[in-house]
Design a protein around this motif. Sequence first.
Motif, short mmCIF file in Angstrom:
data_model
loop_
_atom_site.label_atom_id
_atom_site.label_comp_id
_atom_site.label_asym_id
_atom_site.label_seq_id
_atom_site.Cartn_x
_atom_site.Cartn_y
_atom_site.Cartn_z
N ALA A 185 7.45 -6.21 -5.05
CA ALA A 185 6.32 -5.82 -4.20
C ALA A 185 5.93 -4.36 -4.35
CB ALA A 185 6.65 -6.11 -2.74
N LEU A 186 6.91 -3.48 -4.58
CA LEU A 186 6.68 -2.04 -4.68
C LEU A 186 7.33 -1.52 -5.96
CD1 LEU A 186 6.55 -2.74 -1.52
CD2 LEU A 186 7.08 -0.34 -1.15
N PRO A 187 6.75 -1.83 -7.11
CA PRO A 187 7.42 -1.52 -8.38
C PRO A 187 7.60 -0.04 -8.65
CG PRO A 187 5.18 -2.32 -8.75
CD PRO A 187 5.48 -2.56 -7.31
N ARG A 188 6.84 0.82 -7.99
CA ARG A 188 6.97 2.26 -8.23
C ARG A 188 7.91 2.94 -7.23
NH1 ARG A 188 2.97 5.45 -7.55
NH2 ARG A 188 1.73 4.12 -6.18
N SER A 189 8.42 2.19 -6.28
CA SER A 189 9.29 2.77 -5.25
C SER A 189 10.74 2.83 -5.70
CB SER A 189 9.21 1.94 -3.96
OG SER A 189 7.95 2.09 -3.33
N PRO A 190 11.38 3.99 -5.61
CA PRO A 190 12.83 4.03 -5.86
C PRO A 190 13.56 3.36 -4.70
CG PRO A 190 12.07 6.16 -5.08
CD PRO A 190 10.83 5.32 -5.24
N ILE A 191 14.68 2.72 -5.01
CA ILE A 191 15.37 1.90 -4.01
C ILE A 191 16.81 2.38 -3.85
CG2 ILE A 191 16.12 -0.43 -3.38
CD1 ILE A 191 13.86 -1.47 -5.19
N ALA A 192 17.19 2.64 -2.60
CA ALA A 192 18.58 2.88 -2.24
C ALA A 192 19.10 1.64 -1.53
CB ALA A 192 18.71 4.11 -1.34
N ILE A 193 20.39 1.41 -1.62
CA ILE A 193 21.03 0.27 -0.96
C ILE A 193 22.09 0.80 -0.01
CG2 ILE A 193 22.46 -1.79 -1.30
CD1 ILE A 193 21.08 -2.04 -4.06
N GLY A 194 22.01 0.37 1.23
CA GLY A 194 22.99 0.75 2.23
C GLY A 194 23.82 -0.45 2.64
N THR B 161 0.82 -1.21 0.00
CA THR B 161 0.00 0.00 0.00
C THR B 161 0.86 1.26 0.00
OG1 THR B 161 -0.15 -0.15 2.41
CG2 THR B 161 -1.97 -1.08 1.13
N HIS B 162 2.14 1.13 0.30
CA HIS B 162 3.06 2.27 0.28
C HIS B 162 3.93 2.25 -0.98
CE1 HIS B 162 2.18 3.86 4.30
NE2 HIS B 162 1.98 2.60 4.64
N ASP B 163 3.45 1.59 -2.03
CA ASP B 163 4.17 1.60 -3.30
C ASP B 163 4.38 3.03 -3.76
OD1 ASP B 163 5.39 0.73 -5.60
OD2 ASP B 163 3.52 0.22 -6.64
N GLY B 164 5.59 3.36 -4.11
CA GLY B 164 5.97 4.72 -4.47
C GLY B 164 6.81 5.39 -3.41
N THR B 165 6.74 4.90 -2.17
CA THR B 165 7.56 5.44 -1.09
C THR B 165 9.01 4.99 -1.27
OG1 THR B 165 5.71 5.41 0.46
CG2 THR B 165 7.93 5.46 1.41
N PRO B 166 9.98 5.87 -1.14
CA PRO B 166 11.38 5.44 -1.26
C PRO B 166 11.72 4.36 -0.23
CG PRO B 166 11.22 7.83 -1.33
CD PRO B 166 9.87 7.33 -0.94
N VAL B 167 12.58 3.43 -0.64
CA VAL B 167 12.98 2.32 0.22
C VAL B 167 14.51 2.29 0.32
CG1 VAL B 167 12.92 -0.18 0.58
CG2 VAL B 167 10.97 0.98 -0.51
N LEU B 168 15.01 2.11 1.53
CA LEU B 168 16.43 1.86 1.77
C LEU B 168 16.57 0.41 2.19
CD1 LEU B 168 19.42 2.61 2.30
CD2 LEU B 168 18.71 3.34 4.61
N VAL B 169 17.28 -0.38 1.38
CA VAL B 169 17.55 -1.78 1.71
C VAL B 169 18.88 -1.83 2.46
CG1 VAL B 169 17.97 -4.09 0.81
CG2 VAL B 169 16.27 -2.62 -0.28
N LEU B 170 18.84 -2.31 3.69
CA LEU B 170 20.00 -2.30 4.57
C LEU B 170 20.24 -3.73 5.04
CD1 LEU B 170 21.92 -0.12 5.73
CD2 LEU B 170 20.40 0.04 7.70
N GLN B 171 20.96 -4.50 4.20
CA GLN B 171 21.12 -5.94 4.44
C GLN B 171 22.50 -6.41 4.01
OE1 GLN B 171 18.00 -7.42 1.86
NE2 GLN B 171 16.52 -7.54 3.52
N ASN B 172 22.87 -7.60 4.49
CA ASN B 172 23.99 -8.33 3.92
C ASN B 172 23.51 -9.18 2.76
OD1 ASN B 172 26.12 -7.48 5.63
ND2 ASN B 172 25.51 -8.95 7.21
N GLY C 242 22.36 3.58 -5.31
CA GLY C 242 21.09 3.12 -5.85
C GLY C 242 20.35 4.21 -6.58
N ASP C 243 19.02 4.10 -6.61
CA ASP C 243 18.18 5.06 -7.33
C ASP C 243 18.34 6.46 -6.72
OD1 ASP C 243 17.27 2.92 -8.80
OD2 ASP C 243 15.40 2.70 -7.68
N SER C 244 18.55 7.45 -7.56
CA SER C 244 18.85 8.80 -7.06
C SER C 244 17.71 9.36 -6.22
CB SER C 244 19.15 9.74 -8.23
OG SER C 244 18.05 9.80 -9.14
#
Length: 331
Positions: free
Chosen positions: A110-119, A88-99, A145-147
């Motif tokens: 799951a969120l195809p419209r969300s820009p994704i940053a990777i930390g 339901t939050h598709d479009g909200t920026p996402v920061l993926v913070l994982q190994n 990741g995505d600007s």
Amino acid sequence: MRIAVIGAGAVGGLVAALAARAGHEVLVTARGEHAASIAAAGLLVDGGWGEWVAAVELVESIPNRPIDLLILATKAHDSAQAIAPWATHDGTPVLVLQNGLGGEDAVRDALPRSPIAIGLALFAVSLTGPGHITVTGPNGLTLGGDSAAVAVAEPLLREALPADIVLAENIRGAQWTKLLINQVNALPAITGLSVQQTIAHPGLRGVIARAMVETVAVGTAVGARWGRIGAVDAEAIARVRAGGAAAAAELAEHLAAGMGDVPNPASMLQSIRRGRMTEVDAINGVVVDYGTSLGVAAPVNAALVGLVRKAQSGDPPLTPAQALARIPAPS
């Protein structure tokens, strides 16, 4: 900002607590006794970045409120299940913070419209107990990741983290470098020893070195453009490629020296101790899978995957001698 941290374990919980300390509204998800402690008393953080209790809001259902940034900090294998309810939050920026690799793919599904940053976190942190996080290695973080997502995540991280934030133009290459660094992760889960102890042991250090050599060979076959993570850069990768296990062992010793004296249990051992699945498939398993598809052998990584799976199934820790007997010897 209003931030939702999906998976407020050691790394996610630390970022949540730092953001709350900086004055942001922070929602978190967590499980079991850790969740109960957060709900009752907040998040206690101590160690390298000071001591404080962060007031965060534990959420059990997906909030209808607008959110400025989602932070996915579960283990990589939990990504799809954890992120799916947040569609339901598709479009909200996402920061993926994982190994490991793969979390961003689950977000895109799951969120195809969300820009994704990777930390890519270099700081070492332990979940000392329910609601209690200890910073054992106060280091920085690499971001890319995505600007559009970086533009939201970067100011937050620079404000909240008392450490260097490095922007990577080549975040995929930096992920492969982090994958190489994370070759120190499996043996603590197998033996119950800290990262520093495993690297100090000549035989175990040799295993880590050979796993690193395999990772470099597979990453090179994939076409990875190795990015800098901390002091590990393309030149360090080139030295491992040219010098083999001896050069990789030197790199492992350098990594251990950078961790300081506080024992670092590594994330896989922390998962074992909590009775949870580890991220071995997203780290060592990825090396094996890519290697198999490209015809590059990775027998040490394959052996480590098998032994970590046994550990997470309840097998007792192995002594160094027992571990070495179960891992292919150098050819």
